[in-house]
Design an enzyme around this catalytic site. Structure first.
Site, short mmCIF file in Angstrom:
data_model
loop_
_atom_site.label_atom_id
_atom_site.label_comp_id
_atom_site.label_asym_id
_atom_site.label_seq_id
_atom_site.Cartn_x
_atom_site.Cartn_y
_atom_site.Cartn_z
N GLU A 159 -4.88 -5.07 10.58
CA GLU A 159 -3.85 -4.05 10.77
C GLU A 159 -4.08 -3.35 12.10
O GLU A 159 -4.87 -2.39 12.18
CB GLU A 159 -3.91 -3.01 9.64
CG GLU A 159 -3.65 -3.58 8.26
CD GLU A 159 -3.15 -2.52 7.29
OE1 GLU A 159 -2.05 -2.70 6.77
OE2 GLU A 159 -3.84 -1.50 7.09
N HIS A 195 -9.33 0.91 5.41
CA HIS A 195 -8.01 1.19 6.00
C HIS A 195 -8.18 2.16 7.17
O HIS A 195 -9.01 3.06 7.13
CB HIS A 195 -7.07 1.77 4.95
CG HIS A 195 -5.65 1.77 5.42
ND1 HIS A 195 -5.16 2.74 6.26
CD2 HIS A 195 -4.63 0.90 5.21
CE1 HIS A 195 -3.90 2.46 6.55
NE2 HIS A 195 -3.55 1.36 5.91
N LYS A 234 0.12 4.31 -0.30
CA LYS A 234 -0.49 5.51 0.28
C LYS A 234 -0.24 6.71 -0.66
O LYS A 234 -0.12 6.52 -1.87
CB LYS A 234 0.00 5.72 1.71
CG LYS A 234 -0.14 4.43 2.54
CD LYS A 234 0.09 4.57 3.99
CE LYS A 234 -0.06 3.21 4.66
NZ LYS A 234 0.06 3.27 6.11
N SER A 265 3.94 -2.22 10.14
CA SER A 265 5.40 -2.26 10.29
C SER A 265 5.99 -3.62 9.94
O SER A 265 6.93 -4.08 10.59
CB SER A 265 5.82 -1.83 11.70
OG SER A 265 5.40 -0.50 11.95
N GLY A 286 2.96 2.26 10.71
CA GLY A 286 3.89 3.38 10.57
C GLY A 286 4.63 3.74 11.84
O GLY A 286 5.26 4.79 11.92
N ASN A 306 0.86 -1.18 0.00
CA ASN A 306 0.00 0.00 0.00
C ASN A 306 0.90 1.23 0.00
O ASN A 306 1.49 1.57 1.02
CB ASN A 306 -0.90 -0.03 1.24
CG ASN A 306 -1.74 1.24 1.38
OD1 ASN A 306 -1.80 2.06 0.48
ND2 ASN A 306 -2.38 1.38 2.54
N GLU A 319 -6.55 4.64 8.09
CA GLU A 319 -6.39 6.06 7.77
C GLU A 319 -7.68 6.63 7.16
O GLU A 319 -8.03 7.78 7.41
CB GLU A 319 -5.19 6.24 6.83
CG GLU A 319 -3.88 6.02 7.58
CD GLU A 319 -2.75 5.45 6.76
OE1 GLU A 319 -2.80 5.51 5.52
OE2 GLU A 319 -1.80 4.91 7.37
P1 13P Z 1 3.43 0.33 7.55
O1 13P Z 1 3.94 -0.95 6.94
O2 13P Z 1 4.15 1.55 7.09
O3 13P Z 1 3.32 0.22 9.04
O4 13P Z 1 1.91 0.52 7.01
C1 13P Z 1 1.02 -0.53 7.10
C2 13P Z 1 -0.22 -0.16 6.37
O5 13P Z 1 -0.93 0.73 6.77
C3 13P Z 1 -0.53 -0.89 5.14
O6 13P Z 1 -1.83 -0.64 4.72
#
Ligand code: 13P
Length: 252
Positions: free
Chosen positions: A170, A98, A11, A216, A176, A9, A100
């Protein structure tokens, strides 16, 4: 036997040239060799058409998705991209739910259900994301939270719609942050999710549905997570932006 799926992903990262360079690097690294694992990338939506053409011309086998779709089919919704537009541009998958999108764009279960339906109707597979925030885990409510998120969106789907569903767990506290769920924590939640699918849809569906871990995941922790019996792949953010790191996770 479920084939593992490694998904990236991206982003809202990478300019167009950087994105196409990364796609070229991934095609070269994978080189059509996807016997062991499936690979899927979610670049920014504006790059979908170019990414699709590049992946197809390279016969890479890498699949393509969009990070979001509109909850509505079409009409006066300024700025939105519909599921059918994403499909025509070359997407095979849509990410829905997601964290976010849930937190920054206030997407709740009702909206996510509509986004899931629009995706399924237009032939997109859905990677449906769920996961608890840190307070939920600290207060021991993480199973309840994840069950509610699953129930809100997936409980009404019929058997053929389930063919198009992948689930991604997740934990928000691991996204992140550099902090990863331990393999035991991931396995425990994945087993819980699979059991929920079994209660809803029976043994056969529970045996085939893929449940990805995200948060992560990096080259140095991927193998331990992916070895867990109910972890069927990864949804990777930061480490999917570097060809060497993403490729190392594919090989883990
Ligand atoms: P990270 O791997 O940067 O923690 O992000 C995970 C994520 O949100 C994938 O959708």
């Amino acid at each position: 036997m479920r084939k593992k799926l490694i998904a990236g992903n991206w982003k809202m990262n990478l300019d167009f040239n950087e994105a196409m360079t990364l796609i070229a690097e991934l095609c070269e690294a994978v080189d059509g060799n996807l016997d062991q694992k499936d690979v899927l990338i979610f670049p920014p939506a504006l790059y979908t058409r170019h990414a699709h053409e590049f992946l197809r011309n390279a016969s890479s086998g890498i699949q393509l998705g969009v990070q979001d779709v509109a909850a509505t089919t079409d009409g006066a919704f300024t700025g939105e991209v519909s599921a059918s537009m994403a499909k025509v541009a070359g997407a095979d998958y849509a990410l829905v739910g997601h964290s976010e999108r849930r937190s920054y764009f206030h997407e709740d279960g009702a909206v996510l259900l509509e986004k899931t339906k629009r995706s399924l109707e237009h032939g997109l597979n859905v990677v449906f994301c769920c996961g608890e925030v840190l307070e939920d885990r600290k207060s021991g409510q993480h199973f309840d939270v994840v069950e509610r998120q699953l129930h809100e969106v997936l409980s009404g789907l019929n058997n053929s719609e389930w063919d198009q569903i992948t689930i991604a767990y997740e934990p928000v506290w691991a996204i992140g942050t550099g902090e990863t769920a331990t393999p035991e924590q991931a396995q425990e939640m994945h087993a819980f999710i699979r059991n929920w699918v079994k209660e809803q849809q029976g043994d056969a569906r529970a045996a085939v549905v893929r449940i990805l871990y995200g948060g992560s995941m990096k080259p140095d922790n991927a193998a331990a997570l992916l070895q867990q019996p109910d972890v069927d792949g990864g949804l990777i953010g930061g480490a999917s932006l570097k060809a060497d790191q993403f490729t190392a996770i594919i090989s883990a």
